[in-house]
Write an enzyme that holds these catalytic residues in place. Sequence first.
Site, PDB file in Angstrom:
ATOM      1  N   GLU A 185       0.866  -1.187   0.000  1.00 53.74           N
ATOM      2  CA  GLU A 185       0.000   0.000   0.000  1.00 53.74           C
ATOM      3  C   GLU A 185       0.898   1.230   0.000  1.00 53.74           C
ATOM      4  O   GLU A 185       1.898   1.272   0.724  1.00 53.74           O
ATOM      5  CB  GLU A 185      -0.885  -0.003   1.243  1.00 53.74           C
ATOM      6  CG  GLU A 185      -1.700   1.255   1.459  1.00 53.74           C
ATOM      7  CD  GLU A 185      -2.436   1.226   2.802  1.00 53.74           C
ATOM      8  OE1 GLU A 185      -2.543   2.318   3.412  1.00 53.74           O
ATOM      9  OE2 GLU A 185      -2.891   0.151   3.244  1.00 53.74           O
ATOM     10  N   GLU A 190      -2.140  11.073   3.929  1.00 59.85           N
ATOM     11  CA  GLU A 190      -3.185  10.864   4.920  1.00 59.85           C
ATOM     12  C   GLU A 190      -3.160  12.057   5.867  1.00 59.85           C
ATOM     13  O   GLU A 190      -2.117  12.668   6.092  1.00 59.85           O
ATOM     14  CB  GLU A 190      -2.947   9.597   5.734  1.00 59.85           C
ATOM     15  CG  GLU A 190      -3.080   8.307   4.980  1.00 59.85           C
ATOM     16  CD  GLU A 190      -2.804   7.107   5.868  1.00 59.85           C
ATOM     17  OE1 GLU A 190      -3.769   6.445   6.289  1.00 59.85           O
ATOM     18  OE2 GLU A 190      -1.615   6.848   6.150  1.00 59.85           O
TER      19      GLU A 190
END
Length: 299
Positions: A185, A190
């Site tokens: 990933e 974020e």
Amino acid sequence: MRRLGVEMIVRMALLAAAIWAGWSATPNGGAALDRARLRPAFAEDFDRAPDFWHAEKNPKGRWKTNYWFGVQPTRAEKGWEPRTLVPNGELEYYGDPAEGMSAFEWQPGVLTIAARPNPFRADPITNHLPYLSGMISSERSFHFTYGYVEARVAFPSGKGIWPAFWLLPVPAVKQGKQQQPGPLEIDIFESIGEPGKLYFTYFPDLPNNQKKGDGMPWQSGTDLSQFHTYGMMVTPKELVWYFDDRVVRRAPNRDYHQPLYMILNLAIGGTWPGAPTADQKWPARMKIDWVRGYRVAGQ
């Protein structure tokens, strides 16, 4: 004077490490993106109403609104599982627009994910999760192995508010079923509601599907509720994160040599950010101006 000298040495060492890693203490301090090498491969400007994928109603749709794993039909038993991330302890249900449970707002040029307390919480289809939100993925429409992807995004802050733009490997299919692609990933960005602060993370391919991210927190020094451009370059040798067309992080590419697709989502709550506070203002809106993908000349 001796203490000052030691502090200066430490600061210089930290600065040297930061430069080596490809980021700096200022938002525009890294190397500029060379756009002359980019060859357009995917573009979504949201000038038209979003084209949401649905297995029966719109199998050629561009944007999928749930994850690849688990039972895909929304109304099926456990059909809620690919509409949240249970391992993270997340509190949102990613609504299916085809079922009248949309968290999306659209006006020409901008798609907004508007998270709020779940008005459908009594419906078992949502597993009674407390918040309704949204995600879009290019799993069925666009993927790339090496290249550059970017999105222009604005998002809210607040405890438990967790917007992200990230990449996952395309799952292999065996006997008609998608397979677990492992722990890989890349988080292009974020945020967990901390004003101005971003996280840039990738997950190496560890044995036994261990999920352990190599993350870098970074204070942008700017207002993330305004639009900024977030980008990711994947080359055979390197992973490079960009913020407003400037490098903010570099890492060797040891594991990412397979097709990847994009996800943009607004999660709510979870073990990392915690639950929203009682004074959180709803809806919490993540605005997406555009999303683009490129091949890179010379790769």
